[in-house]
Scaffold this motif. Structure first.
Motif, PDB file in Angstrom:
ATOM      1  N   LEU A  17     -14.323  31.897 -13.378  1.00  7.33           N
ATOM      2  CA  LEU A  17     -15.292  32.429 -12.417  1.00  7.33           C
ATOM      3  C   LEU A  17     -16.684  31.853 -12.678  1.00  7.33           C
ATOM      4  CD1 LEU A  17     -15.956  34.607 -10.174  1.00  7.33           C
ATOM      5  CD2 LEU A  17     -16.533  36.131 -12.072  1.00  7.33           C
ATOM      6  N   ALA A  27     -10.984  35.137  -6.927  1.00  6.38           N
ATOM      7  CA  ALA A  27     -12.225  35.837  -7.245  1.00  6.38           C
ATOM      8  C   ALA A  27     -12.182  37.272  -6.744  1.00  6.38           C
ATOM      9  CB  ALA A  27     -13.415  35.099  -6.643  1.00  6.38           C
ATOM     10  N   LYS A  28     -11.676  37.443  -5.507  1.00  5.17           N
ATOM     11  CA  LYS A  28     -11.568  38.791  -4.946  1.00  5.17           C
ATOM     12  C   LYS A  28     -10.663  39.656  -5.805  1.00  5.17           C
ATOM     13  CE  LYS A  28     -12.480  38.118  -0.018  1.00  5.17           C
ATOM     14  NZ  LYS A  28     -11.866  38.079   1.335  1.00  5.17           N
ATOM     15  N   TRP A  31     -12.560  40.692  -8.946  1.00  2.00           N
ATOM     16  CA  TRP A  31     -13.584  41.718  -8.671  1.00  2.00           C
ATOM     17  C   TRP A  31     -12.933  43.053  -8.326  1.00  2.00           C
ATOM     18  CZ3 TRP A  31     -17.966  41.097 -10.639  1.00  2.00           C
ATOM     19  CH2 TRP A  31     -18.595  39.862 -10.679  1.00  2.00           C
ATOM     20  N   ALA A  34     -12.027  44.571 -11.445  1.00  2.00           N
ATOM     21  CA  ALA A  34     -13.226  45.054 -12.129  1.00  2.00           C
ATOM     22  C   ALA A  34     -13.677  46.395 -11.563  1.00  2.00           C
ATOM     23  CB  ALA A  34     -14.343  44.023 -12.006  1.00  2.00           C
ATOM     24  N   GLU A  35     -13.477  46.581 -10.246  1.00  4.84           N
ATOM     25  CA  GLU A  35     -13.856  47.861  -9.641  1.00  4.84           C
ATOM     26  C   GLU A  35     -13.022  49.007 -10.184  1.00  4.84           C
ATOM     27  OE1 GLU A  35     -13.768  47.780  -5.425  1.00  4.84           O
ATOM     28  OE2 GLU A  35     -15.396  46.294  -5.256  1.00  4.84           O
ATOM     29  N   ASP A  41     -15.424  45.266 -15.693  1.00  8.83           N
ATOM     30  CA  ASP A  41     -16.658  45.064 -14.928  1.00  8.83           C
ATOM     31  C   ASP A  41     -17.829  44.767 -15.871  1.00  8.83           C
ATOM     32  OD1 ASP A  41     -18.153  45.126 -12.442  1.00  8.83           O
ATOM     33  OD2 ASP A  41     -19.059  46.960 -13.227  1.00  8.83           O
ATOM     34  N   ILE A  44     -17.512  41.282 -17.381  1.00  8.24           N
ATOM     35  CA  ILE A  44     -17.889  40.205 -16.456  1.00  8.24           C
ATOM     36  C   ILE A  44     -19.409  40.083 -16.378  1.00  8.24           C
ATOM     37  CG2 ILE A  44     -17.873  39.476 -14.027  1.00  8.24           C
ATOM     38  CD1 ILE A  44     -15.082  40.719 -13.793  1.00  8.24           C
ATOM     39  N   ASN A  45     -20.057  41.247 -16.243  1.00  9.78           N
ATOM     40  CA  ASN A  45     -21.525  41.216 -16.172  1.00  9.78           C
ATOM     41  C   ASN A  45     -22.128  40.618 -17.449  1.00  9.78           C
ATOM     42  OD1 ASN A  45     -21.737  42.347 -13.638  1.00  9.78           O
ATOM     43  ND2 ASN A  45     -21.629  44.430 -14.428  1.00  9.78           N
TER      44      ASN A  45
END
Lengths: 172, 171
Positions: A17, A27-28, A31, A34-35, A41, A44-45
């Motif tokens: 990513l 990517a979707k 994410w 991650a949600e 999440d 990733i941040n």
């Protein structure tokens, strides 16, 4: 965060990513995962922010081996690291970045100042000279009474003139 | 994440400032003025210009050769100014401490003015024919000023630069 088989590949997906190698669907999917998982999440941040820090580092200003090591960290993965990789890996990156920054600062010092910093430095320098001049105006009357008003006249405007002449007198 | 970023960035800024401060403290013209914050609060003016910035300021003064030459040889400029608001006692006490320290370290007194509630002291550090540092301390009922200029200083050159910087005596 548990260690399900799907999550064991998150690290590679995060790296991909960051490198822009994931297609839109992948990517979707990441994410969306991650949600559902706050730990992912957060990881990733964390990775995104550290990636920015590493990207800004001046690798040329530090030992080549360390720069190489920093570049390689996002790629290095061993099997036994995968179990707790998210915390260990990026924590390691942060620690390594910190070491790199320390070495960089100790080797080359602060970077080139911006035009705004130079302009501010000039204003600060001017203010310092202003205070020097004020000190001169306080000392001029004393100088005049000690060495004569006529002689002191050329040195009454600025402290540095006072210092300059005094310096010459001392030398003689 | 945030705690890592904060730690990294804080360490970076601290290391940079510490590196400059440590560099200045090693120089023979550096003088530690001590602490007056506990008496007068935060200084109204606090300036620390390191050698790196001075060098760049000098490089940016190509049209002004005197300033460029002066700035090139300076290694640091520091000034602390506190509002005394009529309470000159602690500042005068600090000035005396610094003065005694400078005399012990073979700084040369240049100008000394003592009047009731007001004092000005100017010292310089000389190595051979060159100055390594200049200290100006001035205390009165309005403010306490502590200036330390570090580096090779040519007094006449400094005077020329002051003219060109259009320095005004009144603030």
């Amino acid at each position: 965060m548990n260690n399900s088989p799907d999550k064991s590949s998150w690290e590679e997906k995060i790296n991909a990513l960051l490198d822009g190698e994931l297609n839109e669907e992948q990517a979707k999917s990441l994410w969306a995962a991650a949600e559902r998982d706050s730990a992912l999440d957060g990881a990733i941040n964390e990775a995104v922010e550290l990636h920015r820090v590493v990207a800004k580092l001046q690798f040329n200003d530090m030992p080549r081996s360390l720069g190489r090591k920093l570049r390689q960290i996002p790629r290095q993965t061993s099997a036994h690291e995968r179990s707790g990789f998210l915390q260990l890996r990026w924590g390691m990156v942060a620690a390594t970045v910190l070491v790199a920054l320390m070495i960089t600062v100790s080797q080359v010092g602060p970077g080139e100042p911006s035009e705004a910093e130079i302009a501010q430095g000039r204003r600060d320098f001017n203010l310092t000279l202003t205070y020097l001049a004020r000190a001169s105006s306080r000392t001029s009357s004393q100088i005049a009474s000690n060495i004569g008003r006529g002689f002191s006249a050329p040195v009454t405007r600025h402290t540095v003139r006072v210092i300059s002449d005094q310096f010459k007198l001392n030398r003689e | 994440m945030n705690k890592w970023m904060i730690a990294v960035l804080t360490a970076t800024l601290s290391l940079s400032a510490m590196a400059q401060q440590d560099e200045l403290e090693e120089l023979p013209g550096y003088v530690e003025f001590g602490e007056l914050k506990s008496v007068y609060g935060e200084p109204k003016v606090m300036i620390n210009i390191g050698g790196t910035l001075l060098n760049f300021m000098g490089a940016a003064s190509k049209h002004d050769p005197e300033a460029a030459a002066l700035l090139k040889n300076l290694q640091g400029v520091r000034i602390n100014v506190y509002s005394t608001e009529g309470q000159t006692g602690p500042a005068l006490e600090q000035l005396t401490k610094v003065k005694n320290m400078l005399q012990e370290q073979d700084w040369e007194p240049i100008v000394q003015v003592r009047e009731t509630g007001e004092e000005v002291q100017i010292f310089m550090k000389v190595d051979g024919e060159a100055m390594q540092g200049l200290v100006v301390m001035a205390v009165d009922g309005d403010e306490a000023v502590f200036i330390n200029i570090i580096g090779m200083i040519d007094p006449s050159q400094l005077a020329e630069v002051m003219e060109q910087f259009d320095v005004a005596v009144d603030l």
